[in-house]
Structures are given as C-alpha cells and as structure tokens.
Write a protein that holds these residues in place. Structure first.
Motif, short mmCIF file in Angstrom:
data_model
loop_
_atom_site.label_atom_id
_atom_site.label_comp_id
_atom_site.label_asym_id
_atom_site.label_seq_id
_atom_site.Cartn_x
_atom_site.Cartn_y
_atom_site.Cartn_z
N ASN A 239 43.26 38.15 39.10
CA ASN A 239 43.93 37.82 40.37
C ASN A 239 43.18 36.73 41.13
N GLU A 240 41.84 36.90 41.19
CA GLU A 240 41.02 35.88 41.86
C GLU A 240 41.17 34.53 41.16
N GLN A 242 43.65 33.47 39.33
CA GLN A 242 44.98 32.89 39.57
C GLN A 242 45.01 32.22 40.95
N SER A 243 44.42 32.86 41.95
CA SER A 243 44.53 32.27 43.29
C SER A 243 43.69 30.98 43.38
#
Ligand code: B12
Length: 289
Positions: A239-240, A242-243
């Motif tokens: 998630n990190e 991707q951001s």
C-alpha cells in the motif's frame, strides 16, 4: 571445467587465436603449432596445443580478438563465447561470483562485449539468469545469506566496470531519471537499465537504492526529465509502495514526462496511469522503447 571439449577444428582454433585459417595452416606446417591430423587429413587441436602455442608465442598471438590468452581456461572461455555457449557461461559466472572472483567474472563480461554481443543481450541472457540462479539456490537453502551478498556484489561491481569499456554514442536530447522507491535495495536491475539508456545517448540520472519520494518534485524542476524509469522488486508494504508510486506518476504527468516501469512489484502495483507508457520486462525492451 575443461573436460567436455575434446578437439578444436582449424576454424575454431583460428577464432580463438584471432587469426585466419590460412595462418593456422602455416603455423602447423611450420611446426609452431602442434596438431593431430585425422585419417582424412583434417587438423584437430587439443586445448593443450593452443595453450602451449600461446605460452611460447606471445608476440604472434598479439592479435587475439577477445582478451589475452594465458591459460587453457582463457582459451576455453574464449571458445565458449565465440560458440555462444550461454549455459556454460552462466554457470561459470555463478561459480566465480560466489567466490567473489571479480577478475574471472569481468573477463567473461568484457569478452562477450568485445565479441560483439549487445549489452542488453548480455544482461538478458547471462546476468539475469545468474541472478535468478542465485535466488533459487538461496530459496533452497544452498547458499548462506553472506554468499548471496558476495555473489550479488561481485556482479554489481563487474557490470559497473563493464560499463567502463562500452562505446558511447553521441548524446541525444533525452534526460532519463532512473528511480528506485523507499525500501528498495535491489538496484542491480536499475543499474542495468541506466547503462542501456546511456548506450542510447540519453543523459541518465540514477537515484540508486531506497529513495524517498518526498523531495522528488525539486529534482523534476531541476532536471526536467523526459522519461522516468521506476524499478521496484521488493513488495513488502504494497500500500505504501503504491501511494509513493502514484505520487511519481502524478508529478511525471504534470511535466509530460513518459513513465516506464519494471520489476516484479508491478505484478501487484497498478500502472494503468496516463503517464505510464509501458511496463518493460527485458533489457532488450529497455533498448527498444
Ligand atoms: C540480489 C538479490 C538481493 C540483493 C540485492 C543487491 C542489489 N544491490 O541489487 C540483496 C541481498 C540486498 C537482497 C535483499 C532482499 N531480498 Co532479494 N534478491 C536478490 C536476487 C537474488 C536477484 C535480484 C535481481 O537483481 N534479479 C535480476 C533482475 C534483472 O531480474 P528480475 O527481478 O526477475 O527482473 C526482470 C524484469 O522484471 C526486469 N526488470 C527488473 N527490474 C526492472 C526495472 C526496470 C526499470 C525495467 C525497465 C525492467 C526491470 O528485468 C528482469 C528481466 O527479466 C533475487 C532473486 C531473483 N529471482 O531475482 C532476490 C529477491 C528479489 N529478493 C527477495 C527478498 C525477499 C529479499 C529480502 C526481503 C530478503 C530479506 N529477508 O532480507 C531483501 C529485501 C531488501 C529490500 N528492502 O529491498 C525475493 C523477493 C520476493 C518478493 N515477493 O518480492 C527474491 C525474488 C528472492 C526470493 N525468491 O525470495 N536481495
């Protein structure tokens, strides 16, 4: 290591020694180069014949095409390169990178390049399989973590040194930014991408391992890259990641910079953004697109 080759014919001997077949004939007739004559009158050479010739005639041998031949093993490697025996070369590099033997690894890489193999080919067909093999051996617990580090560092050093002998073309007006996000320690693929882009005449800016994305806007203002290459292998915190990568896509879009992505993280990371031109899977593609 030398067990599998029995004989060289005159053409092979000529290639290995960097001379014409007619020279080989002359040397054998004059007795300078030993050989075995078959019943049909063909010349056959043992590795030891070539090695002792090289040993005795260093001057005559000055026109060797790949590298200085000083031992039987040098002749063997030169022969395998000329024959395109990639399986053998992958095994050879693997063995010597595990022992941190830079000289031996370098000899093969330089030999391949001087033997007219394109850089992307060397990376796709030799280096990538070696790195994958290291990964397999490690997974199977056949390597310690230290050995894995030894091998990958050796390869990393040798590809950097290989870059030192590459003929560079005239620069074209393309600025490429090579980027590896936070927590990314796998920088060998990015280095190889960087080298290939250099051979296309691009000005390359490489952030190296583990680069936080926060200040990247400043770099975009200064360099104004036309292309951004994002390399991501480690997907521990997806998630990190991707951001961070979304931020990069956005910054790139604002300045009309084309994004190319590569590495296994993109199996999970979304790259369907308008700034992204392509996901690249091979070094040949890095050279082509
Ligand atoms: C060398 C290596 C390391 C070295 C890296 C040294 C360095 N300076 O690069 C070190 C020891 C530091 C390391 C550390 C770790 N590693 Co590691 N490592 C490897 C190894 C053996 C080779 C990686 C490599 O360079 N491959 C060669 C590249 C060229 O091949 P590729 O990744 O398949 O990529 C292909 C394409 O995607 C494309 N490509 C790749 N990147 C890019 C980039 C661009 C821009 C483009 C265009 C194309 C492109 O090129 C290749 C051609 O087909 C792999 C094994 C493997 N199978 O690759 C494991 C591997 C990548 N590592 C792995 C792991 C788990 C780790 C660690 C987490 C281990 C740990 N527990 O500490 C850490 C993570 C560190 C971090 N935070 O990043 C896993 C990843 C699994 C996953 N799910 O993500 C692998 C696959 C091993 C395994 N089978 O478990 N590693």
């Amino acid at each position: 290591m030398t067990g599998t080759i029995k004989y060289f014919n005159s053409e092979d001997a000529a290639k290995v020694l960097g001379v014409n077949v007619s020279t080989i004939k002359r040397w054998t007739e004059g007795g300078a180069l030993e050989c075995i004559k078959t019943a049909g009158g063909h010349r056959k050479f043992l590795m030891s014949h070539l090695a002792s010739f090289v040993e005795k005639n260093r001057k005559k041998n000055s026109k060797v095409n790949l590298f200085t031949l000083e031992s039987e093993q040098d002749i063997e490697i030169s022969y395998r390169i000329l024959k395109g025996d990639y399986k053998y070369l992958v095994e050879y590099i693997l063995e010597h990178s595990l022992n941190c033997n830079r000289e031996k690894v370098q000899q093969v890489l330089n030999g391949l390049y001087l033997g007219q193999y394109p850089l992307h080919f060397i990376y796709d067909v030799i280096i990538t399989p070696v790195l994958h093999q290291i990964g397999h051996l490690w997974i199977e617990n056949k390597l310690s973590i230290i050995q894995e580090h030894f091998a990958s560092q050796t390869i990393r050093d040798c590809i950097t040194r290989l870059q030192g002998i590459i003929k560079m073309p005239q620069q074209v007006d393309v600025r490429a930014l090579c980027f590896a996000p936070s927590n990314e320690m796998h920088d060998i693929p990015l280095k190889m991408v960087d080298h290939i882009l250099e051979t296309r005449g691009f000005a390359v800016y490489n952030t190296g391992q583990n680069t936080p994305v926060e200040k990247i806007g400043d770099i975009f203002d200064t360099i104004a890259p036309n292309r951004l290459y994002i390399s991501s292998t480690n997907r521990i915190n997806i998630n990190e990641l991707q951001s961070e990568i979304n931020k990069l896509y956005e910054i790139a879009r604002e300045i009309h910079c084309d994004v190319y992505v590569g590495g296994r993280s993109f199996d999970e990371i979304d790259y369907s953004h308008p700034a992204v031109k392509k996901r690249l899977f091979t070094f040949e593609e890095v050279y082509k697109y």
